[in-house]
Design an enzyme around this catalytic site. Structure first.
Site, PDB file in Angstrom:
ATOM      1  CG  ASP A  99      42.066  23.137  24.678  1.00 14.70           C
ATOM      2  OD1 ASP A  99      40.770  23.909  24.831  1.00 14.70           O
ATOM      3  OD2 ASP A  99      42.744  23.401  23.815  1.00 14.70           O
ATOM      4  CE  LYS A 113      38.358  29.809  20.787  1.00 13.46           C
ATOM      5  NZ  LYS A 113      38.787  29.615  19.523  1.00 13.46           N
TER       6      LYS A 113
END
Length: 391
Positions: free
Chosen positions: A184, A210
Site C-alpha cells: 500500500d 496523496k
C-alpha cells in the site's frame, strides 16, 4: 517558498496540516486538467480524430511517466484505478480470492487493507509491532514459516503514525518463503522514492491525490510475470479485441483491465503531478520534510501532558499524539476555529488504536510545502485549546 506553486495557499489563511488525508495541488496540475476540458476534451482509445488522438496520447504519457517514476520494467505493468482502495480490492478479487488461504498484514494497516480481505473471507495473520510501533521481523518470519506461499499485504508508511516499514527487508523475507508482496503506497510516494525493481515488489497500490495530483485516480503496479494470473476486475468497452455472441477475446494488459471511460482528465493531471515531483527532486523534498518533521516533534514535546505513541525514528509525514485527559476531537474542533487544519480520530486504523487502548489521536501530517511558521501557529493554537479545555 514551495507554497508559491500551490494556489490553495494564495486563497486561504488555513494552516494546512492534513496532508495524509489529501495533498494540495500545484497550479501546473490544475492547468493541465483545465486544458484537457477546455481544449481537447475527447474519449481515449476509441475515435481517431485529432483531439481523441491527443487525449489518448496524453493519457498514455502518464502511464509512461509513472512507469519511469517507480522504475517498472514495462508500461503494461501499470493499470489505472480510482486509487489505492480500488487497487487493493482489484488484487483481492482478481488475484488473491481463489489463490491464497492466508494473508499477512502489519499492525498499522488502514481499513482499506483489512476490510477487503474480510469481505472476501480470506483469513489473515497480523504481525506484531514493538512499543515504538516498529515492525517485528522475528514475528513476521515465524508467521511466514507457518504460512509459506501466503500473500503479504502491507503499508509502506502508516497513515496514522508515519512509521516506515522496511519494504525491501520484508520482501526479501517473504520471497524466501514463497510469498507474494502487495504494498500500500498511499503515503509513500508523497515523501520518498519508491523503486519497485529495487524493492522487488510484486504489487504496488498507488494514489494520485496523496501525491499532489487529482482525486479519484490511482494505479496498481503488477509485476509482469503475474499479469497472466490476474482476472479482469470489470469488462466492457475498451477491453475488447473481438466479440461475437458466442465468445469475447480481450485485449492484453493494461487495456483489458481498464473497462469503460476512465478518469481521463485525472490521469493526465496525475502525470503532470509526477513530473512536478521529479522537477523538484526527492532529495529536496526529503530534506525539507525531515527538517519540518523534526521541528514539529521537538516543539510538540515541550507541551505538558502530551502523549506520543512512537518516536520519529523510521517515520515521516504523520505524527500522532494525545493530551492527557482531553478528548482528541475537542482539540480538533477548537484548533479548526483558529484556522488549523489537522485530523482527529482513528484515521481509518481502528485496530491499532484499540490495541493501544485509545479511541483515536490528534494527527498532524506535513508535506514539503509546510514551514516552521506553520508549526509555530499550530503550537500556539494547541496551547490555547488545551487551556480552554482544562479550565
Amino acid at each position: 517558498m514551495y507554497k508559491d506553486y500551490f494556489p490553495y495557499f494564495k486563497n486561504s489563511n488555513i494552516v494546512y496540516l492534513d496532508n495524509a488525508a489529501t495533498t494540495q495541488k500545484p497550479q501546473v496540475v490544475i492547468d493541465e486538467i483545465v486544458n484537457y476540458y477546455s481544449s481537447y476534451c475527447s474519449n481515449t482509445h476509441r475515435s481517431n480524430h485529432g483531439n481523441a488522438n491527443k487525449a489518448t496520447q496524453n493519457y498514455e504519457h502518464t502511464r509512461e511517466v509513472l512507469k519511469k517514476f517507480i522504475n517498472a520494467k514495462e508500461k503494461h505493468e501499470i493499470i489505472f484505478t480510482k486509487g489505492v482502495t480500488e487497487s487493493i480490492n482489484f488484487i483481492v478479487n482478481s488475484y488473491a480470492k481463489n489463490r491464497f488461504k492466508k494473508v499477512i498484514i502489519s499492525s498499522l494497516e488502514h481499513h482499506s487493507n483489512i476490510v477487503p480481505w474480510q469481505i472476501a473471507n480470506i483469513d489473515f495473520e497480523v504481525v506484531k509491532c514493538n512499543e515504538n510501533l516498529d515492525f517485528d521481523y522475528e514475528d513476521f518470519e515465524n508467521i511466514l514459516k507457518e504460512n509459506p506461499n501466503a500473500l503479504v499485504s502491507i503499508t509502506h508508511i502508516s497513515n496514522a503514525f508515519g512509521k516506515i516499514h522496511g519494504i525491501k527487508r520484508i520482501t526479501n523475507l517473504a520471497h524466501k518463503y514463497g510469498a507474494k508482496v502487495l504494498v500500500d503506497g498511499a503515503q509513500s510516494l508523497t515523501h520518498k522514492k519508491t523503486d519497485v525493481q529495487d524493492l522487488d515488489i510484486d504489487f504496488l497500490a498507488i494514489s494520485s491525490h496523496k501525491t499532489f495530483g487529482p482525486t479519484g485516480v490511482g494505479a496498481i503496479y503488477i509485476k509482469e510475470n503475474l499479469l497472466n494470473d490476474i482476472l479482469p476486475y470489470q469488462t466492457g468497452g475498451a477491453t475488447i479485441n473481438d466479440v461475437t455472441y458466442e465468445r469475447s477475446i480481450l485485449l492484453d494488459s493494461p487495456f483489458k483491465f481498464e473497462a469503460g471511460t476512465q478518469n481521463i482528465a485525472g490521469v493526465i493531471g496525475f502525470g503532470k503531478a509526477i513530473e512536478f515531483i521529479e522537477e523538484l527532486g526527492y532529495e529536496n523534498i526529503e530534506k525539507k520534510e525531515i527538517e519540518i518533521y523534526t521541528y514539529l516533534y521537538e516543539e510538540l514535546s515541550k507541551i505538558d501532558d502530551i502523549i506520543f505513541y512512537s518516536d520519529i525514528k523510521n517515520s515521516i509525514g504523520s505524527l500522532s499524539f494525545n493530551i492527557k485527559n482531553i478528548m482528541a476531537e475537542d482539540v480538533g474542533i477548537l484548533v479548526d476555529k483558529m484556522s488549523i487544519a489537522l485530523r482527529c480520530g482513528h484515521h481509518c486504523a481502528q485496530p491499532i488504536m484499540k490495541s493501544l487502548g485509545i479511541e483515536g489521536t490528534i494527527r498532524v501530517s506535513i508535506a514539503f510545502y509546510n514551514e516552521k511558521e506553520d508549526i509555530d501557529k499550530l503550537i500556539i493554537a494547541l496551547k490555547k485549546a488545551i487551556t480552554m479545555l482544562k479550565d
